[in-house]
Design a protein around this motif. Sequence first.
Motif, short mmCIF file in Angstrom:
data_model
loop_
_atom_site.label_atom_id
_atom_site.label_comp_id
_atom_site.label_asym_id
_atom_site.label_seq_id
_atom_site.Cartn_x
_atom_site.Cartn_y
_atom_site.Cartn_z
N ASN A 144 38.30 -49.20 -0.12
CA ASN A 144 38.00 -47.82 0.27
C ASN A 144 36.78 -47.79 1.18
O ASN A 144 35.79 -48.46 0.92
CB ASN A 144 37.70 -46.95 -0.97
CG ASN A 144 38.95 -46.81 -1.84
OD1 ASN A 144 38.98 -47.28 -2.95
ND2 ASN A 144 39.97 -46.18 -1.31
N GLY A 145 36.90 -47.01 2.25
CA GLY A 145 35.78 -46.89 3.18
C GLY A 145 35.67 -48.04 4.16
O GLY A 145 34.70 -48.14 4.90
N GLY A 165 37.34 -48.51 6.80
CA GLY A 165 37.51 -48.07 8.17
C GLY A 165 38.95 -48.03 8.65
O GLY A 165 39.21 -47.89 9.85
N LYS A 166 39.90 -48.10 7.72
CA LYS A 166 41.31 -48.15 8.10
C LYS A 166 41.76 -46.84 8.76
O LYS A 166 42.37 -46.84 9.84
CB LYS A 166 42.18 -48.42 6.85
CG LYS A 166 41.75 -49.67 6.09
CD LYS A 166 42.59 -49.91 4.85
CE LYS A 166 42.43 -48.83 3.77
NZ LYS A 166 41.11 -48.82 3.10
N THR A 167 41.44 -45.73 8.10
CA THR A 167 41.84 -44.43 8.65
C THR A 167 41.11 -44.16 9.97
O THR A 167 41.70 -43.64 10.93
CB THR A 167 41.54 -43.31 7.63
OG1 THR A 167 42.33 -43.55 6.46
CG2 THR A 167 41.87 -41.94 8.20
N THR A 168 39.84 -44.58 10.02
CA THR A 168 39.08 -44.39 11.26
C THR A 168 39.72 -45.17 12.41
O THR A 168 39.82 -44.67 13.53
CB THR A 168 37.62 -44.85 11.04
OG1 THR A 168 37.11 -44.18 9.88
CG2 THR A 168 36.77 -44.53 12.24
N GLN A 196 46.78 -39.67 5.91
CA GLN A 196 46.47 -40.01 4.51
C GLN A 196 46.31 -38.74 3.68
O GLN A 196 46.92 -38.59 2.63
CB GLN A 196 45.18 -40.83 4.47
CG GLN A 196 44.76 -41.22 3.07
CD GLN A 196 43.49 -42.05 3.08
OE1 GLN A 196 42.95 -42.40 4.12
NE2 GLN A 196 43.01 -42.38 1.90
#
Lengths: 261, 318
Positions: free
Chosen positions: A38-39, A41-44, A85
């Motif tokens: 989590n965090g 940077g995948k979605t970013t 997401q």
Amino acid sequence: MSLLSVSGLGIEFGGVRAVHDVSFSADPGEIVSVIGPNGAGKTTLFNMISGVYLPGSGSITLAGEDVTGMSPHRLAERGLSRTFQNLQIFQQMTVLENVIAGHHLHERGSVFADMLHLPSSRRRSKAAEVGAMALLERLGLARAALQEAGSLSYGTLKRLEIARALALKPKVLLLDEPAAGCNAVETEEIDRLIAEVAAEGVAVLLVEHDMKLVMRISSHIVVLDHGEKIAEGDPAAVSRDPRVVEAYLGAHAKEAAHADG
Amino acid sequence: MRLSTKSATLLVLALLIVATPFFFPSAYYYRVGALVFVNGIAVTGLVILTGYAGQISLGHAGFAGIGAYASALGPTHLSLPPSLSVLLGAALSALIAFLVGRPILRLKGYYLAVATLGFGILVSMVLANESGITGGPDGVQVAELGLRDLLASLGLKLKAPVFWYAFSGVVLLVGAWLALNLYDSPTGRALRALHGSEVAAKTVGVDVPRVTLQAFVISAVYASVAGSLLALQNRFVTPDIAGYMYSIELVTMAVFGGAGSVFGAIFGAGILTLLPQALTFLAEYEQLMLGLIMVLVMIFMREGLVPSALRLIRGRGA
Ligand SMILES: Nc1ncnc2c1ncn2[C@@H]1O[C@H](COP(=O)(O)OP(=O)(O)OP(=O)(O)O)[C@@H](O)[C@H]1O
Ligand SMILES: [Mg+2]
């Protein structure tokens, strides 16, 4: 030359490097998974590739064209499509209308024709509706077609987003945790669908926490941690990589053990 | 499903327009009815901008002002017939909306509200201050449209209030038809999509600045036509028509009745136009009552009167 290639991509938020110097590529028919805690940077990363965020550094090439910093609707015109997401559904519209809206690039035309309900406008709408209905059938959503999207369950909306993303007839499809919050049966269906879509020649980028699913269907895996790529390779290689095990899989194994116990 | 909503809306509207005069106690009510329709036209434009696309404007009275003054000044300053002046006003409003909308529509929410409010105030100030052309704060006379004489020469003699009632009613019906067509069209879906989720709309390929600008221009034309009709039937216009109070009234009508539904918004225009007429005996408290009703509707019927009521009825039926 790859269909999609990302090179040295990075972005900062208030001095914090959310993504730093990430490179990889994807070819038609491939399923490239991006994993990480989590965090990480995948979605970013997805937000930059789909034009939602302007990259701070690096470049993105799509079918040989530099598309870095291009707006999402222009990327859509070039065949890049995505899901979110945190669901981004058109809540007030019906399920069918959501997917028809996904056909926007195929159905758009003169606003005057639309206001006057001219045959050209009706033809465009009709064709999009037929396509949308077929997609709803494919995702098992046909029965909910006329329901307001806002009234549906989370798992159903996840599939609706995929249907809408497919309406674009994408060359590159970004799926951000498509199976999150879905039960085992739904996950299985999504699994099968992703494989099908890839088999049709779409380059699929997948972010998913369900490691069984990822290991089973990915052709290639990119591992992020604290915004940086710490490993990449085929599923077998990645799952053996000690840095990956330490940063992610280990933690996950512990989590899973915790949940079981 | 949608088609039936469209036909039902148009049918009910047409019936109301034709049938209500039978209940008018005096000819004065034709004037009130025409006023309802004119407000309904402007509000239908706001349904497209606010209800479909989710963009707020507190400056649409500015376009009503442009339409009104075009029909007033076209004949005197440009020797145009009033009918062409109405079209000129609509074209001018469209052009100004296009030019103003490009920078303004990049703003969201409160910022857009304030920017459009500023635009409306600017228009009313220009109308009030350019006395040489506009007649200033005292207003200006407006020529006769001429359509009534034309009808008379064809054997259809109508008194002015009756003519304006009928004519505004027909324009309202056409406006509602266009707006309902748009709702269920590719452009309408794009607008409603961006209202639902702007980022998702972009990723399915909606050129958001382009379609919001289209909605802004279309709604400006509705307001402009409404302003022209108002000026022509009153045969007189003052800069008040472009004032921010009228802008806010229009938005309130739309939101009160239900900005997402053409019928709802027109219904809202009807109620809020008639209410002050009905409450004249409470003249001192008129503003108070309006405010109170508004607050109650917003608390209990967020979607507006008509959609909330429909939901209630359907909920019971099911
Ligand atoms: N718009 C933003 N403004 C500020 N910080 C942001 C923004 N978007 C992301 N971040 C930060 O960037 C980092 C990466 O977040 P991101 O959402 O990409 O992680 P993720 O890998 O998708 O995590 P998860 O598995 O929880 O979805 C986080 O520290 C997050 O707080
Ligand atoms: Mg994420």
